[in-house]
Design a protein around this motif. Sequence first.
Motif, PDB file in Angstrom:
ATOM      1  N   PHE A 167       0.856  -1.186   0.000  1.00 26.76           N
ATOM      2  CA  PHE A 167       0.000   0.000   0.000  1.00 26.76           C
ATOM      3  C   PHE A 167       0.891   1.235   0.000  1.00 26.76           C
ATOM      4  N   SER A 168       0.296   2.389  -0.229  1.00 21.79           N
ATOM      5  CA  SER A 168       1.035   3.646  -0.258  1.00 21.79           C
ATOM      6  C   SER A 168       0.889   4.362   1.079  1.00 21.79           C
ATOM      7  N   TYR A 169       2.002   4.872   1.593  1.00 19.93           N
ATOM      8  CA  TYR A 169       2.029   5.629   2.834  1.00 19.93           C
ATOM      9  C   TYR A 169       3.106   6.698   2.688  1.00 19.93           C
ATOM     10  N   VAL A 170       2.832   7.911   3.064  1.00 19.88           N
ATOM     11  CA  VAL A 170       3.710   9.072   2.874  1.00 19.88           C
ATOM     12  C   VAL A 170       4.322   9.080   1.460  1.00 19.88           C
ATOM     13  N   GLU A 171       3.471   8.792   0.514  1.00 21.71           N
ATOM     14  CA  GLU A 171       3.825   8.807  -0.910  1.00 21.71           C
ATOM     15  C   GLU A 171       4.929   7.825  -1.290  1.00 21.71           C
ATOM     16  N   LEU A 172       5.083   6.768  -0.487  1.00 21.74           N
ATOM     17  CA  LEU A 172       6.037   5.704  -0.794  1.00 21.74           C
ATOM     18  C   LEU A 172       5.337   4.358  -0.729  1.00 21.74           C
ATOM     19  N   ASP A 173       5.836   3.395  -1.491  1.00 18.98           N
ATOM     20  CA  ASP A 173       5.289   2.043  -1.436  1.00 18.98           C
ATOM     21  C   ASP A 173       5.733   1.362  -0.147  1.00 18.98           C
ATOM     22  N   HIS A 174       4.760   0.824   0.578  1.00 19.84           N
ATOM     23  CA  HIS A 174       5.021   0.121   1.836  1.00 19.84           C
ATOM     24  C   HIS A 174       4.457  -1.290   1.756  1.00 19.84           C
ATOM     25  N   VAL A 175       4.929  -2.140   2.659  1.00 14.46           N
ATOM     26  CA  VAL A 175       4.425  -3.503   2.743  1.00 14.46           C
ATOM     27  C   VAL A 175       3.972  -3.752   4.183  1.00 14.46           C
ATOM     28  N   LEU A 176       2.830  -4.408   4.310  1.00 20.23           N
ATOM     29  CA  LEU A 176       2.256  -4.755   5.618  1.00 20.23           C
ATOM     30  C   LEU A 176       2.539  -6.222   5.911  1.00 20.23           C
ATOM     31  N   TYR A 177       3.009  -6.484   7.127  1.00 18.82           N
ATOM     32  CA  TYR A 177       3.220  -7.843   7.618  1.00 18.82           C
ATOM     33  C   TYR A 177       2.270  -8.082   8.785  1.00 18.82           C
ATOM     34  N   ARG A 178       1.936  -9.360   9.029  1.00 19.46           N
ATOM     35  CA  ARG A 178       1.036  -9.711  10.122  1.00 19.46           C
ATOM     36  C   ARG A 178       1.582 -10.937  10.853  1.00 19.46           C
ATOM     37  N   LEU A 179       1.300 -10.974  12.161  1.00 15.44           N
ATOM     38  CA  LEU A 179       1.706 -12.080  13.014  1.00 15.44           C
ATOM     39  C   LEU A 179       0.519 -12.477  13.873  1.00 15.44           C
ATOM     40  N   LYS A 180       0.306 -13.794  14.019  1.00 18.78           N
ATOM     41  CA  LYS A 180      -0.760 -14.322  14.858  1.00 18.78           C
ATOM     42  C   LYS A 180      -0.151 -15.151  15.986  1.00 18.78           C
ATOM     43  N   PRO A 181      -0.901 -15.325  17.083  1.00 18.33           N
ATOM     44  CA  PRO A 181      -0.376 -16.163  18.169  1.00 18.33           C
ATOM     45  C   PRO A 181       0.019 -17.536  17.628  1.00 18.33           C
ATOM     46  N   GLY A 182       1.094 -18.071  18.148  1.00 12.97           N
ATOM     47  CA  GLY A 182       1.573 -19.371  17.695  1.00 12.97           C
ATOM     48  C   GLY A 182       2.526 -19.288  16.521  1.00 12.97           C
ATOM     49  N   GLU A 183       2.614 -18.117  15.875  1.00  8.36           N
ATOM     50  CA  GLU A 183       3.520 -17.948  14.736  1.00  8.36           C
ATOM     51  C   GLU A 183       4.835 -17.272  15.130  1.00  8.36           C
ATOM     52  N   LEU A 184       4.928 -16.781  16.348  1.00  9.87           N
ATOM     53  CA  LEU A 184       6.117 -16.075  16.799  1.00  9.87           C
ATOM     54  C   LEU A 184       7.305 -17.040  16.824  1.00  9.87           C
ATOM     55  N   ILE A 185       8.347 -16.702  16.072  1.00 12.54           N
ATOM     56  CA  ILE A 185       9.573 -17.500  16.020  1.00 12.54           C
ATOM     57  C   ILE A 185      10.615 -16.753  16.821  1.00 12.54           C
ATOM     58  N   THR A 186      11.039 -17.329  17.914  1.00 15.64           N
ATOM     59  CA  THR A 186      12.027 -16.635  18.722  1.00 15.64           C
ATOM     60  C   THR A 186      12.607 -17.539  19.783  1.00 15.64           C
ATOM     61  N   GLY A 187      13.830 -17.258  20.156  1.00 15.20           N
ATOM     62  CA  GLY A 187      14.417 -17.885  21.325  1.00 15.20           C
ATOM     63  C   GLY A 187      14.248 -16.985  22.539  1.00 15.20           C
ATOM     64  N   GLN A 188      13.590 -15.840  22.303  1.00  6.60           N
ATOM     65  CA  GLN A 188      13.394 -14.831  23.344  1.00  6.60           C
ATOM     66  C   GLN A 188      12.507 -15.357  24.461  1.00  6.60           C
ATOM     67  N   GLN A 189      12.944 -15.145  25.674  1.00  6.06           N
ATOM     68  CA  GLN A 189      12.143 -15.466  26.841  1.00  6.06           C
ATOM     69  C   GLN A 189      11.216 -14.294  27.120  1.00  6.06           C
ATOM     70  N   GLU A 190      10.286 -14.506  28.036  1.00  7.08           N
ATOM     71  CA  GLU A 190       9.418 -13.420  28.477  1.00  7.08           C
ATOM     72  C   GLU A 190      10.280 -12.236  28.899  1.00  7.08           C
ATOM     73  N   PRO A 191       9.957 -11.014  28.410  1.00  7.54           N
ATOM     74  CA  PRO A 191      10.730  -9.860  28.859  1.00  7.54           C
ATOM     75  C   PRO A 191      10.509  -9.638  30.357  1.00  7.54           C
ATOM     76  N   ALA A 192      11.559  -9.291  31.043  1.00  2.03           N
ATOM     77  CA  ALA A 192      11.464  -9.051  32.490  1.00  2.03           C
ATOM     78  C   ALA A 192      10.841  -7.689  32.725  1.00  2.03           C
ATOM     79  N   GLY A 193       9.817  -7.631  33.575  1.00  5.97           N
ATOM     80  CA  GLY A 193       9.157  -6.379  33.898  1.00  5.97           C
ATOM     81  C   GLY A 193       9.337  -6.025  35.356  1.00  5.97           C
ATOM     82  N   GLU A 194       8.678  -4.965  35.790  1.00  2.00           N
ATOM     83  CA  GLU A 194       8.671  -4.495  37.181  1.00  2.00           C
ATOM     84  C   GLU A 194      10.074  -4.243  37.705  1.00  2.00           C
ATOM     85  N   LEU A 195      10.772  -3.318  37.068  1.00  2.00           N
ATOM     86  CA  LEU A 195      12.139  -3.055  37.472  1.00  2.00           C
ATOM     87  C   LEU A 195      12.284  -2.008  38.564  1.00  2.00           C
ATOM     88  N   GLY A 196      11.229  -1.462  39.043  1.00  2.00           N
ATOM     89  CA  GLY A 196      11.353  -0.493  40.131  1.00  2.00           C
ATOM     90  C   GLY A 196      12.018   0.711  39.737  1.00  2.00           C
TER      91      GLY A 196
END
Length: 196
Positions: A167-196
């Motif tokens: 699609f066009s955005y700010v007068e340039l051609d752009h591409v849209l990507y989508r992700l659904k639950p179960g499709e996330l590919i990562t070795g990433q663990q849950e991000p740590a929160g509540e750092l005070g």
Amino acid sequence: MSLPEPKSAPMSRYETFLTPRLEARALSWDHRDELLQLFGDPQVGATLGGVRGMEEVEEGTRHNLAHWDRWGWGIWTAYDRTREGYPFVGQLLLRNREIDNEEEVEIGYALMPQYWRQGLATEAAAALAWLGFEVLGLENLAAFTWVKNIGSRRVMEKIGMKEEKYFSYVELDHVLYRLKPGELITGQQEPAGELG
């Protein structure tokens, strides 16, 4: 698409979160100078439709702080926690927005050029996707970029996002990507929160 309820209580523990190499902090008015450094950089501007001055950065900061006030999540500034002084890396986002006339929840990242091609955007995008699915319970996430921004497209693909449309955005051609639950590919663990 149904958007999550405002002020999602579980998200409050992620106002600051960690990935293996980054510390992400909820956007504040005090981040304007760092954001000007980012969005005023010509290399960054070349991927985002042009450089921005302080007036545009302040307008964007006001808009994004209003998103935080309404929803309880949105934009984070990211810092390199592997280096002394935690230098500024860039901006991360998980926010509601209209993309090509559709309401979406967008994953996004903009990093200073010296942090490109180090896997940091992939690390951040995976953490944001985890937050979107596991904390907010979203049905899908969207991301988009200029079609010639191969680096950003590779980040999207590395976390499992699928190309959906052009699609066009700010007068340039752009591409849209989508992700659904179960499709996330990562070795990433849950991000740590509540750092005070």
